[in-house]
Design a protein around this motif. Structure first.
Motif: not given
Length: 154
Positions: A38, A48-51, A54, A96, A135, A145-148
């Protein structure tokens, strides 16, 4: 008697072949839970974004296997994330792996504030200067999955 032994051997060999041929090796060898790459793209550069948390579900024979994690909230995660510098009203593309259904939310220190319109996998950041916590909730057929990420408008 010899024909009976040969026939028994053939039946055993065929049965074993059928049993082995019916096992789904791809399920056992597939990574679970899967990793999905992602990133966000700003002016042709990828970040890149933080996972975060999930949830994944898969069937194994008659059983269902579920993996769920709990993770810090996006506003807690933002405390250690390096902000991505963007210009006022700039477009940010969310990328993603495996084309999930995505929803984007803006967060404040107190929690989730509102859903942000996602058009062609892009959001438009606000015009006002400051740091904004986003988010991205990505959903696939068998998991989410949540990414921030944090955008800093200069």
């Amino acid at each position: 008697m010899m024909k009976g032994i040969k026939l028994a051997r053939i039946i055993v060999i065929l049965s074993a072949s059928l049993l082995l041929g019916c096992t789904d090796k791809s399920v056992d060898q597939a990574e679970f839970p899967p990793e999905k790459t992602a990133a966000v793209e700003v002016n042709g550069s990828e970040y890149s974004i933080e996972k975060g948390g999930y949830r994944w579900v898969r069937k194994k024979g008659l059983e269902t296997e579920t993996v769920t994690t709990d993770h810090a909230s996006p506003n807690q995660m933002a405390e250690h994330l390096k902000p991505i510098r963007v210009k006022p009203d700039q477009k940010v593309k969310v990328k993603i792996e495996d084309d999930p259904v995505m929803k984007v939310y803006l967060w404040k220190e107190t929690g989730k504030e509102k859903e942000i319109k996602l058009e062609d996998d892009q959001i438009t950041v606000p015009a006002d200067k400051g740091k904004y916590i986003y988010e991205v909730l990505a959903e696939w057929k068998n998991g989410e999955i949540s990414y921030t990420f944090v955008a800093e408008i200069q």
